[in-house]
Enzyme design. Structure first.
Site, mmCIF file in Angstrom:
data_model
loop_
_atom_site.group_PDB
_atom_site.id
_atom_site.type_symbol
_atom_site.label_atom_id
_atom_site.label_comp_id
_atom_site.label_asym_id
_atom_site.label_seq_id
_atom_site.Cartn_x
_atom_site.Cartn_y
_atom_site.Cartn_z
ATOM 1 C CD GLU A 13 -18.406 1.992 -23.009
ATOM 2 O OE1 GLU A 13 -17.973 0.936 -22.534
ATOM 3 O OE2 GLU A 13 -17.836 3.093 -22.871
ATOM 4 C CE LYS A 147 -11.517 5.659 -17.549
ATOM 5 N NZ LYS A 147 -11.257 4.219 -17.563
HETATM 6 N N1 PSU Z 1 -14.951 5.195 -18.159
HETATM 7 C C1 PSU Z 1 -15.899 5.074 -17.233
HETATM 8 N N2 PSU Z 1 -16.521 3.904 -17.048
HETATM 9 C C2 PSU Z 1 -16.157 2.809 -17.772
HETATM 10 C C3 PSU Z 1 -15.137 2.934 -18.764
HETATM 11 C C4 PSU Z 1 -14.574 4.144 -18.919
HETATM 12 O O1 PSU Z 1 -16.214 6.014 -16.556
HETATM 13 O O2 PSU Z 1 -16.730 1.748 -17.546
HETATM 14 C C5 PSU Z 1 -14.757 1.760 -19.597
HETATM 15 C C6 PSU Z 1 -14.948 2.058 -21.089
HETATM 16 O O3 PSU Z 1 -15.579 0.953 -21.678
HETATM 17 C C7 PSU Z 1 -13.527 2.196 -21.607
HETATM 18 C C8 PSU Z 1 -12.807 1.227 -20.708
HETATM 19 O O4 PSU Z 1 -13.388 1.872 -22.965
HETATM 20 O O5 PSU Z 1 -13.381 1.465 -19.436
HETATM 21 C C9 PSU Z 1 -11.316 1.420 -20.697
HETATM 22 O O6 PSU Z 1 -10.751 0.332 -20.059
HETATM 23 P P1 PSU Z 1 -9.193 0.028 -20.189
HETATM 24 O O7 PSU Z 1 -8.506 1.103 -19.423
HETATM 25 O O8 PSU Z 1 -9.029 -1.334 -19.595
HETATM 26 O O9 PSU Z 1 -8.888 0.065 -21.648
#
Ligand code: PSU
Ligand code: MN
Length: 291
Positions: A13, A147
């Site tokens: 990604e 996370k």
């Molecule tokens: N976890 C990380 N770094 C990131 C992300 C997740 O350690 O950059 C990114 C991934 O692309 C994941 C997104 O899909 O954050 C999730 O964001 P949100 O909570 O806005 O859906």
């Protein structure tokens, strides 16, 4: 959509590169991941939206251009189509990457950690589109769990509700990103990559949904749970109310604060876990392709 990749392929990604690591680390990380995937016998397919075109298998030139742009937003499944319509560029999160990978026939995807249910969701609903995407697109996502700034237990419950199997590679526990284990269990543990690939291939075909493959960071790079919780509190305090309650910008700003507070340790761990996931994803893709 532009599809520029040969099987066995591993999707990667662009949000992780664009918003998850400091700018100086992004291109070196991208090159490293591509090398790891190739050494594992698969081809890397970086996914993103380049000037209104969905691309599975971005060239180095496209990626360098995107990373140099600075203001490229992250998109999930809800606003991916809008970026295409408006001919914009965008970094894809797990959900948008899964959607594009699935339509290109790519079945394995490596990342760092998936999005999930944010802490405090009882007050205000903030649940990543990644969870719904896992229930919609037949792609195996290799990640070091969720996370630790999220509510890991609730995320785990939601995956169950959505019917998404969570399998651990050499672990019984869902990792919490920097930390090797959370308090939440996987549905099943696999110790052999070939056997895991057999399950994943059959499950994607059978269910038409995704699978979460939980792969903890190597022991030498892992962060201790209590220390992580302390850093997290400090980072959240620094980012403030907006960050704590979520929104699309919450993750990038908290990650940046953590990198700084920990003297670079969270960044080193972050890079190590993504590399480990790329290696496992390549192995799975190769076995799934009969190699
Ligand atoms: N976890 C990380 N770094 C990131 C992300 C997740 O350690 O950059 C990114 C991934 O692309 C994941 C997104 O899909 O954050 C999730 O964001 P949100 O909570 O806005 O859906
Ligand atoms: Mn969110």
């Amino acid at each position: 959509m532009i599809r520029r990749v040969e099987e066995p392929a591993v999707a990667l990604e662009t949000t992780l590169l664009m918003h998850g690591v400091p700018a100086a680390e992004a291109m070196p990380l991208a090159r490293d991941l591509a090398r790891i995937v190739r050494e594992g016998g698969a081809s890397p397919a970086v996914v993103g939206v380049v000037r209104g075109e969905a691309v599975v298998g971005m060239t180095d030139a496209e990626l360098e251009w995107m990373l140099g742009e600075g203001a490229v937003p992250k998109v999930n499944t809800s606003n991916l189509g809008l970026m295409l319509h408006r001919k914009r560029s965008a970094a894809t999160t797990v959900s948008a990457t899964m959607e594009l990978a699935a339509s290109a026939g790519v079945r394995v995807f490596a990342t760092g950690g998936i999005g999930g249910v944010h802490r405090g969701f009882g007050e205000r609903w903030d649940v990543s589109a990644d969870l719904a995407a896992l229930a919609r697109f037949p792609v195996a996502v290799v990640a070091s769990g969720v996370k630790s700034l999220l509510d890991v237990e609730s995320t785990r419950e939601m995956l169950e509700t959505l019917g998404v199997p969570v399998v651990g590679f050499r672990t019984d526990w869902i990792p919490a990103f920097y930390v090797r284990r959370s308090g939440a269990r996987v549905d099943a543990r696999f110790d052999d990559a070939r056997e895991l690939a057999g399950f994943v291939a059959a499950e994607l075909r059978r269910s038409g949904r995704g699978v979460l493959v939980a792969n903890p960071v190597e022991e030498s790079e892992a962060i201790d749970a209590e220390r992580m919780e302390r850093w997290l509190e400090l980072a959240e305090a620094r980012v403030g109310e907006a960050g704590r309650l979520g929104g699309r910008d919450a993750t990038p700003s908290i990650l940046a604060a953590l990198h700084e507070l920990s003297g670079g340790q969270t960044l080193r761990t972050n890079l190590a876990l993504v590399r480990g996931n790329a290696a496992l994803a390549a192995e799975l893709a190769r076995h799934m392709h009969g190699g």
